[in-house]
Write a protein that holds these residues in place. Structure first.
Motif, PDB file in Angstrom:
ATOM      1  N   GLU A 118      42.461  38.434  35.667  1.00  0.00           N
ATOM      2  CA  GLU A 118      42.812  39.000  34.064  1.00  0.00           C
ATOM      3  C   GLU A 118      43.550  38.081  33.011  1.00  0.00           C
ATOM      4  O   GLU A 118      43.141  38.110  31.635  1.00  0.00           O
ATOM      5  N   ASP A 119      44.699  38.265  33.445  1.00  0.00           N
ATOM      6  CA  ASP A 119      45.692  36.994  33.249  1.00  0.00           C
ATOM      7  C   ASP A 119      44.808  35.311  32.576  1.00  0.00           C
ATOM      8  O   ASP A 119      45.231  34.907  31.857  1.00  0.00           O
ATOM      9  N   TYR A 120      43.669  34.608  33.575  1.00  0.00           N
ATOM     10  CA  TYR A 120      43.243  33.674  33.452  1.00  0.00           C
ATOM     11  C   TYR A 120      42.337  33.948  31.786  1.00  0.00           C
ATOM     12  O   TYR A 120      42.145  33.103  31.672  1.00  0.00           O
ATOM     13  N   ALA A 121      41.403  35.060  32.301  1.00  0.00           N
ATOM     14  CA  ALA A 121      40.614  35.275  30.999  1.00  0.00           C
ATOM     15  C   ALA A 121      41.646  35.713  29.582  1.00  0.00           C
ATOM     16  O   ALA A 121      40.793  35.591  28.472  1.00  0.00           O
ATOM     17  N   ARG A 122      42.369  35.690  29.967  1.00  0.00           N
ATOM     18  CA  ARG A 122      43.468  36.311  28.445  1.00  0.00           C
ATOM     19  C   ARG A 122      43.663  35.231  27.879  1.00  0.00           C
ATOM     20  O   ARG A 122      44.039  35.154  26.950  1.00  0.00           O
ATOM     21  N   ALA A 123      43.934  34.326  29.084  1.00  0.00           N
ATOM     22  CA  ALA A 123      44.393  33.076  28.865  1.00  0.00           C
ATOM     23  C   ALA A 123      43.889  32.011  28.012  1.00  0.00           C
ATOM     24  O   ALA A 123      43.564  31.271  27.312  1.00  0.00           O
ATOM     25  N   GLY A 124      42.107  32.661  27.698  1.00  0.00           N
ATOM     26  CA  GLY A 124      41.375  31.580  27.092  1.00  0.00           C
ATOM     27  C   GLY A 124      40.343  30.720  28.052  1.00  0.00           C
ATOM     28  O   GLY A 124      39.196  30.042  27.155  1.00  0.00           O
ATOM     29  N   ALA A 125      39.839  31.248  29.802  1.00  0.00           N
ATOM     30  CA  ALA A 125      39.015  30.929  29.947  1.00  0.00           C
ATOM     31  C   ALA A 125      37.726  31.361  29.651  1.00  0.00           C
ATOM     32  O   ALA A 125      37.578  32.945  29.569  1.00  0.00           O
ATOM     33  N   ASP A 126      36.886  31.113  29.644  1.00  0.00           N
ATOM     34  CA  ASP A 126      35.026  31.337  28.901  1.00  0.00           C
ATOM     35  C   ASP A 126      34.252  31.352  30.468  1.00  0.00           C
ATOM     36  O   ASP A 126      33.903  33.053  29.806  1.00  0.00           O
ATOM     37  N   PHE A 127      34.716  31.466  31.448  1.00  0.00           N
ATOM     38  CA  PHE A 127      34.303  31.689  32.759  1.00  0.00           C
ATOM     39  C   PHE A 127      34.914  31.384  33.691  1.00  0.00           C
ATOM     40  O   PHE A 127      36.293  30.490  34.224  1.00  0.00           O
ATOM     41  N   LEU A 128      35.114  32.518  34.723  1.00  0.00           N
ATOM     42  CA  LEU A 128      36.296  31.964  36.640  1.00  0.00           C
ATOM     43  C   LEU A 128      35.120  32.000  37.088  1.00  0.00           C
ATOM     44  O   LEU A 128      34.386  31.332  37.324  1.00  0.00           O
ATOM     45  N   VAL A 129      35.889  30.062  38.105  1.00  0.00           N
ATOM     46  CA  VAL A 129      35.634  30.237  39.008  1.00  0.00           C
ATOM     47  C   VAL A 129      35.892  30.211  40.636  1.00  0.00           C
ATOM     48  O   VAL A 129      37.053  30.288  40.300  1.00  0.00           O
ATOM     49  N   SER A 130      35.465  31.044  41.279  1.00  0.00           N
ATOM     50  CA  SER A 130      36.088  31.593  42.575  1.00  0.00           C
ATOM     51  C   SER A 130      35.432  31.846  44.164  1.00  0.00           C
ATOM     52  O   SER A 130      34.077  31.450  43.758  1.00  0.00           O
ATOM     53  N   SER A 131      35.995  31.420  44.752  1.00  0.00           N
ATOM     54  CA  SER A 131      35.605  31.510  46.565  1.00  0.00           C
ATOM     55  C   SER A 131      36.375  33.097  47.363  1.00  0.00           C
ATOM     56  O   SER A 131      35.249  33.146  48.200  1.00  0.00           O
ATOM     57  N   ALA A 132      37.073  33.244  46.457  1.00  0.00           N
ATOM     58  CA  ALA A 132      37.765  34.578  46.899  1.00  0.00           C
ATOM     59  C   ALA A 132      37.224  36.037  47.594  1.00  0.00           C
ATOM     60  O   ALA A 132      36.811  35.971  48.669  1.00  0.00           O
ATOM     61  N   PRO A 133      35.912  36.279  47.023  1.00  0.00           N
ATOM     62  CA  PRO A 133      34.840  37.070  47.675  1.00  0.00           C
ATOM     63  C   PRO A 133      34.512  37.104  48.909  1.00  0.00           C
ATOM     64  O   PRO A 133      34.474  37.795  50.317  1.00  0.00           O
ATOM     65  N   TYR A 134      33.406  35.616  49.156  1.00  0.00           N
ATOM     66  CA  TYR A 134      33.546  34.964  50.831  1.00  0.00           C
ATOM     67  C   TYR A 134      34.812  35.577  51.750  1.00  0.00           C
ATOM     68  O   TYR A 134      33.843  35.631  52.780  1.00  0.00           O
ATOM     69  N   PHE A 135      35.467  35.788  51.538  1.00  0.00           N
ATOM     70  CA  PHE A 135      36.706  36.163  52.338  1.00  0.00           C
ATOM     71  C   PHE A 135      37.252  37.391  52.376  1.00  0.00           C
ATOM     72  O   PHE A 135      38.718  37.933  52.560  1.00  0.00           O
ATOM     73  N   ALA A 136      36.358  38.441  51.714  1.00  0.00           N
ATOM     74  CA  ALA A 136      36.907  39.749  51.812  1.00  0.00           C
ATOM     75  C   ALA A 136      36.981  40.681  52.605  1.00  0.00           C
ATOM     76  O   ALA A 136      36.103  39.991  52.962  1.00  0.00           O
ATOM     77  N   PRO A 137      37.575  41.239  53.133  1.00  0.00           N
ATOM     78  CA  PRO A 137      37.811  41.849  53.883  1.00  0.00           C
ATOM     79  C   PRO A 137      35.841  42.816  54.057  1.00  0.00           C
ATOM     80  O   PRO A 137      35.457  43.568  53.425  1.00  0.00           O
ATOM     81  N   PRO A 138      35.134  43.045  54.795  1.00  0.00           N
ATOM     82  CA  PRO A 138      34.059  43.848  54.930  1.00  0.00           C
ATOM     83  C   PRO A 138      34.211  45.244  54.470  1.00  0.00           C
ATOM     84  O   PRO A 138      35.889  45.820  54.874  1.00  0.00           O
ATOM     85  N   ARG A 139      33.534  46.250  54.050  1.00  0.00           N
ATOM     86  CA  ARG A 139      33.873  47.208  53.846  1.00  0.00           C
ATOM     87  C   ARG A 139      33.082  48.525  54.529  1.00  0.00           C
ATOM     88  O   ARG A 139      32.113  48.520  55.399  1.00  0.00           O
TER      89      ARG A 139
END
Length: 284
Positions: free
Chosen positions: A253-274
């Motif tokens: 949320e902070d990155y988007a509000r700061a003015g990024a047009d889009f976000l790049v992340s690897s975090a979902p690949y390390f999310a715990p299984p549901r």
């Protein structure tokens, strides 16, 4: 709008099933119960963004099982206890499909849920701020992992080295030319593709922005640094800003509000299984 982009091919699903029972199911065979009839219900144990249900149904079909009732589609936001799908058939088939289908949905739903959390946070920061997931999925899992990203409302950042023009510092160390020359050469050689350059500081970003890049990938910028760059860019600059490196649900949320047009992340690949709950019952 459906968030199920595709179903993995039978060849991959057959490989997964065969890996778990290369010489058959010893326990079911030894117990002599393989010919009995049963039913297997999969359900969400906790709140989750689902992915992989279509593959679970198809795994069942590959082992002679019939899907009965409704199937929750990949991309569905499920409350705890929501049924996902039910398979029916002989016990031999149920036992061979059980753990592979369950684990497959759990891992993919983890990625989808992790992606959805970042997307939701980004949208709170600025409507329309997209989330792109990198190619840092575990090798050999790309087809499944990208489906989960799409089911979570994200998009692939780059599917492979063959797809995009992304210039890292590790490329630039071998270049002996000004940034404008590099960007001009890439635009000429690959005119239909955007030129993306990863930068590590506001000054470096301004240099490459003036060279005419299409996207500045801001590696490990803080939200404050993104805001400072956005304010420093001259009016009419073509470059879009992609915040990358350390982007997660708690700072998107902070990155988007700061003015990024889009976000790049690897975090979902390390999310715990549901967790996906499974219940087997005898058919009458």
């Amino acid at each position: 709008m459906s968030l199920n982009p595709y179903t993995l091919p039978d060849s991959l699903l057959e490989q997964l099933l065969q890996e778990d029972a290369p010489q058959g199911d010893a326990t079911t065979h030894a117990l002599g119960i393989g010919g009995r009839r049963g039913r297997m219900l999969f359900a969400a144990r906790h709140e989750m963004r689902l992915c992989g249900s279509e593959e679970a149904v198809r795994m069942g079909a590959l082992r002679g099982l019939r899907c009965v009732g409704d199937v929750a589609a990949s991309g569905s936001a499920l409350a705890a206890g929501t049924p996902i799908l039910t398979l029916e058939g002989d016990v031999a088939g149920l036992q061979r499909v059980w753990k592979t289908a369950q684990t497959f949905m759990e891992y993919l739903s983890g990625i989808a849920s992790g992606t959805a959390a970042i997307v939701s946070a980004a949208q709170r920061g600025r409507a329309g701020c997209a989330v792109a997931c990198t190619r840092k999925n575990f090798p050999g899992t790309k087809t499944a992992a990208i489906k989960a990203v799409l089911a979570g409302g994200g998009v692939p950042h780059r599917l492979s080295l063959s797809e995009t023009l992304l210039v890292f510092a590790e490329h630039r160390v071998f270049l002996d030319e000004e940034p404008a020359a590099t960007v001009g050469r890439l635009h000429q050689q690959w005119p239909e593709r955007a030129v993306v350059v990863e930068v590590a500081s506001v000054d470096e970003a301004l240099l490459w922005a003036s060279a005419g890049v299409d996207v500045l990938q801001l590696e490990k910028f803080t939200p404050a640094s993104v805001a400072a760059l956005r304010a420093a860019l001259p009016a009419g600059t073509r470059a879009r800003l992609a915040a990358a490196g350390g982007v997660k649900a708690d700072n998107a949320e902070d990155y988007a509000r700061a003015g990024a047009d889009f976000l790049v992340s690897s975090a979902p690949y390390f999310a715990p299984p549901r967790d996906v709950a499974v219940r087997l019952t005898v058919c009458d």
